[in-house]
Design a protein around this motif. Structure first.
Motif, PDB file in Angstrom:
ATOM      1  N   UNK A  81     -50.436  98.163  87.420  1.00 30.18           N
ATOM      2  CA  UNK A  81     -50.693  98.173  88.846  1.00 30.18           C
ATOM      3  C   UNK A  81     -49.980  99.544  89.873  1.00 30.18           C
ATOM      4  N   UNK A  82     -51.198 100.079  89.827  1.00 32.40           N
ATOM      5  CA  UNK A  82     -50.710 101.842  90.908  1.00 32.40           C
ATOM      6  C   UNK A  82     -50.552 101.316  92.028  1.00 32.40           C
ATOM      7  N   UNK A  83     -50.510 102.646  92.117  1.00 37.04           N
ATOM      8  CA  UNK A  83     -49.713 102.206  94.127  1.00 37.04           C
ATOM      9  C   UNK A  83     -50.676 102.243  94.620  1.00 37.04           C
ATOM     10  N   UNK A  93     -55.216  94.337  92.089  1.00 35.90           N
ATOM     11  CA  UNK A  93     -54.440  94.227  91.010  1.00 35.90           C
ATOM     12  C   UNK A  93     -55.356  94.166  89.792  1.00 35.90           C
ATOM     13  N   UNK A  94     -56.322  92.991  89.926  1.00 41.13           N
ATOM     14  CA  UNK A  94     -57.169  92.713  88.951  1.00 41.13           C
ATOM     15  C   UNK A  94     -58.026  94.588  88.314  1.00 41.13           C
ATOM     16  N   UNK A  95     -58.712  94.774  88.371  1.00 41.58           N
ATOM     17  CA  UNK A  95     -59.461  95.874  88.596  1.00 41.58           C
ATOM     18  C   UNK A  95     -58.302  97.240  88.765  1.00 41.58           C
ATOM     19  N   UNK A 125     -45.630  90.344  94.156  1.00 42.72           N
ATOM     20  CA  UNK A 125     -46.636  90.147  92.669  1.00 42.72           C
ATOM     21  C   UNK A 125     -45.542  89.146  91.874  1.00 42.72           C
ATOM     22  N   UNK A 126     -44.524  89.740  91.088  1.00 39.32           N
ATOM     23  CA  UNK A 126     -43.676  88.925  90.362  1.00 39.32           C
ATOM     24  C   UNK A 126     -43.774  87.619  90.803  1.00 39.32           C
TER      25      UNK A 126
END
Length: 138
Positions: A81-83, A93-95, A125-126
């Motif tokens: 997951x990029x910043x 997030x999926x992208x 997210x976690x």
């Protein structure tokens, strides 16, 4: 001033090297440089040997409320997951995860997130995926 030969015979060279071997090589041939009273005593018959770090979860440095495996898995999720995707919703997030070539299990987990929620951090997210984050100590 007389400049004589400073070399010794082979026998004297060997004797001199034995005298300083403990200082040069440490413990071994000539013994230890440490005074005997500074050496630790061995453990008793029914006592475990001394260690510098505790065993188990305490040794890993995992924060309170998480296991070392949880920390590793959350870190793994965060790598994909990029910043720039945070804060973001499920599609963002999926992208980001697909762009970072996330494995199928990470993509499948992110697909389980609710579509209408924005996440500010990987920890959020976690937690939304049903895992525990560290507990706060006050």
């Amino acid at each position: 001033m007389e400049r004589g030969n400073s070399k010794h015979g082979p026998r004297l060279d060997e004797q001199m090297s034995q005298e300083v071997s403990g200082l040069v090589q440490g413990p071994g041939v000539g013994g230890s440089r440490v005074d005997e009273f500074r050496e630790p005593e061995p453990p008793g018959e029914d006592q475990p040997g001394a260690t510098t770090a505790p065993a188990g979860e305490l040794r890993t440095g995992a924060p309170q409320g998480m296991s070392s495996r949880d920390v590793e898995e959350r870190s793994r999720l965060g790598r994909f997951i990029g910043l720039s995707a945070l804060p973001g919703d499920r599609e963002t997030l999926l992208g980001s995860a697909r762009e970072n070539e996330a494995p199928d299990d990470v993509i499948a987990a992110l697909e389980q997130l609710p579509a209408d929620t924005r996440y500010r951090t990987v920890s959020e997210v976690w937690a939304a995926l049903g895992h525990k984050n560290e507990t706060q100590r006050w």
